[in-house]
Design an enzyme around this catalytic site. Structure first.
Site, PDB file in Angstrom:
ATOM      1  N   LYS A  34       0.829  -0.978   0.024  1.00 52.29           N
ATOM      2  CA  LYS A  34      -0.170   0.014   0.229  1.00 52.29           C
ATOM      3  C   LYS A  34       0.899   1.338  -0.082  1.00 52.29           C
ATOM      4  CE  LYS A  34      -1.778   2.290   3.288  1.00 52.29           C
ATOM      5  NZ  LYS A  34      -1.748   3.790   2.639  1.00 52.29           N
ATOM      6  N   GLU A  66      11.062   0.602   9.826  1.00 47.98           N
ATOM      7  CA  GLU A  66      11.966   1.737   9.411  1.00 47.98           C
ATOM      8  C   GLU A  66      11.134   3.112   9.639  1.00 47.98           C
ATOM      9  OE1 GLU A  66      13.729   4.834   8.703  1.00 47.98           O
ATOM     10  OE2 GLU A  66      13.419   4.458   6.694  1.00 47.98           O
ATOM     11  N   CYS A  87      13.860  10.836   7.206  1.00 45.99           N
ATOM     12  CA  CYS A  87      14.198  10.414   8.417  1.00 45.99           C
ATOM     13  C   CYS A  87      15.623  10.578   8.983  1.00 45.99           C
ATOM     14  CB  CYS A  87      13.469   9.030   8.665  1.00 45.99           C
ATOM     15  SG  CYS A  87      13.940   7.762   7.558  1.00 45.99           S
ATOM     16  N   GLU A 121      10.624  14.763  16.273  1.00 48.93           N
ATOM     17  CA  GLU A 121      10.883  14.753  14.719  1.00 48.93           C
ATOM     18  C   GLU A 121       9.897  15.959  14.300  1.00 48.93           C
ATOM     19  OE1 GLU A 121      11.606  11.615  11.290  1.00 48.93           O
ATOM     20  OE2 GLU A 121       9.830  11.246  12.612  1.00 48.93           O
TER      21      GLU A 121
END
Length: 476
Positions: free
Chosen positions: A175, A248, A282, A378
């Site tokens: 997906k 991840e 990231c 983040e």
């Protein structure tokens, strides 16, 4: 009228019966460019059934046969570079040149690596560990795999997920992100010409569809690139029937700059590495830790580099980086900047560029403290924070004092400093005098809340295999 996108199931593009759809918006100007179905449970079942059927024969293909398919797919990507870049640009706003160099040429190279890696899997040599009994190890594909890819690098992340899974002989239901599905669907067109039907299936939809993939009874392994929140949800759902997971997740990468570094070069490179893809990476530099004796000088150099970084134009050829991907993410990043504590100083940026689209100016924030949210959480935007340190030990302590552990870098002209600090940094990757340079042969993945498992390299292929011990009685 916007194009209605289709799922790719059992080698064909099929209309969805879903009544709910998602608007796909170009983040450069906020205009709707397509709509995607929120796939139904029946369509997800059909995709997994196709993958299960295909696995019964695809698992028997030889490594050389899988290698040939992956090599052909790499060639097809390069031959269709313009189509792929246009499809992705509509969904991400990334400069087409960046998409081509980083995700199409780079992705083709990664497929070629995985093509070679398909032929290098091995186990322990056959020998007699018990008298008159010969043992050996088989390395086999795990089976049907569910994969979910993010919106920051849609095509490249599809390559990172599909490459090792297919090299090992698995079949896949994938997906793509709900905001960036189009380049993955173009890739599916190329796959349809090369791989047997059902080996790769693409279903469209939102987070609910992703959750349905994770919770489905068929997949043996679930792989996701996404946020820590999404990773936790996947891990919890996968635990219900003990699925394998490959996660991840996020990052908060420090760049540790010592006074003996080439400061002007380092400032320019940190701006490049921090603002690339609008900081939606990231592994991107986010926290600049600078030796106190040069902190003020380096901050000035970094601000100058930020202000010399081009973005905000509807002509993507004029941009070094494009807009943030979607309105929700844009709002989140702007809210984080508005919520900065009083002691933080926005040296440059911190604002929207233009009246339409989701562009944010390259931003440098100084005066931050280690426990500030802008340091700990983040941001995933074009924002660099600057902190000072007085010793090597303090630099390492500050760098490691976050919940993420994906990527980091050290900037120094002293070999001993580089060796010690790279040893002590608690991150899955440490670069020295560079950052975010990837090689298909080297593993990519983090520790702590950045997840577990490796993308790229032979280690990634091994993640998609299982180990079986076979023993023969030589006297029978």
């Amino acid at each position: 009228m916007a194009t209605r996108l289709k799922n790719f199931i059992d080698g064909e593009f099929v209309d969805s019966s879903a009544t709910e759809v998602l608007d796909i918006v170009n983040p450069v100007n906020g205009e709707k460019v397509a709509e995607a179905p929120i796939s139904t449970a029946e369509e997800i079942d059909a995709a997994f059934a196709a993958a299960q059927r295909a696995f019964t024969t695809f698992r028997r293909t030889t490594p050389s046969e899988r290698q040939k398919m992956l090599l052909d797919l790499a060639d097809a990507m390069e031959a269709n570079a313009e189509r792929l870049a246009d499809a992705q640009h509509r969904n991400t706003g990334q400069p087409r040149a960046t998409i081509t160099s980083e995700e199409i040429v780079g992705g083709a190279d990664q497929f070629r690596f995985f093509a070679g890696a398909a032929r290098t899997l091995e186990g322990k040599a056959a020998t007699e560990y018990v008298g008159d009994h010969t043992s050996y190890v088989r390395r086999e594909p795990v089976g049907v795999v569910a994969q979910v890819t993010p919106w920051n690098y849609p095509l490249d992340m599809a390559v990172w997920k599909l490459g090792p899974a297919l090299a090992a002989g698995n079949t896949v239901v994938l997906k793509p992100s709900d905001t960036t599905p189009e380049s993955t669907l173009v890739l599916a067109e190329l796959i349809a010409e090369i791989f047997p039907a059902g080996v790769v299936n693409i279903v469209l939809g939102d987070g609910g569809v992703g959750a349905a993939l994770v919770g489905h009874r068929t997949p043996v392994l679930v792989a996701i690139t996404g946020s820590v929140r999404a990773g936790r949800a996947v891990a919890q759902a996968a635990a219900e029937d003990l699925k394998l997971t490959h996660l991840e997740l996020g990052g908060k990468a420090p760049a540790v700059v010592f006074a003996d570094a080439d400061l002007k070069r380092t400032a320019r490179m940190l701006a490049d590495f921090g603002y690339f893809n609008a900081g939606q990476d990231c592994t991107a530099v986010t926290r600049v830790l600078v030796e106190e004796s040069v902190r003020e000088e380096f901050t000035r150099l970094l601000v100058a580099a930020a202000e010399d970084t081009a973005t905000g134009s509807e002509d993507d050829a004029e941009n070094y980086f494009g807009p943030l991907n979607n309105v929700n993410h844009f709002t989140t990043v702007m809210d984080k900047l508005k919520a900065l504590p009083e002691h933080a100083v926005v040296e440059t940026g911190g604002r929207q560029l233009g009246e339409k689209g989701f562009f944010v100016a390259p931003t440098v924030v100084s005066g931050v403290r280690q426990d500030d949210a802008i340091v700990q959480d983040e941001t995933f935007g074009p924002v660099l924070t600057v902190q000072g340190f007085s010793s090597e030990e303090e630099a390492v302590e500050l760098a490691n004092d976050v919940r993420y552990a994906l990527a980091s870098s050290v900037w120094t002209s002293n070999h001993g400093t580089a060796m010690r600090v790279s040893r002590d940094l608690d991150f899955g990757c440490v670069w020295v005098n560079t950052h975010v340079v990837l090689a298909a042969e080297m593993p990519h993945g983090g520790f702590k809340e950045s997840g577990h498992g490796k993308d790229l390299s032979q280690y990634a292929v091994e993640e998609y295999t299982r180990v079986k011990h076979v023993m023969h009685d030589l006297t029978a």
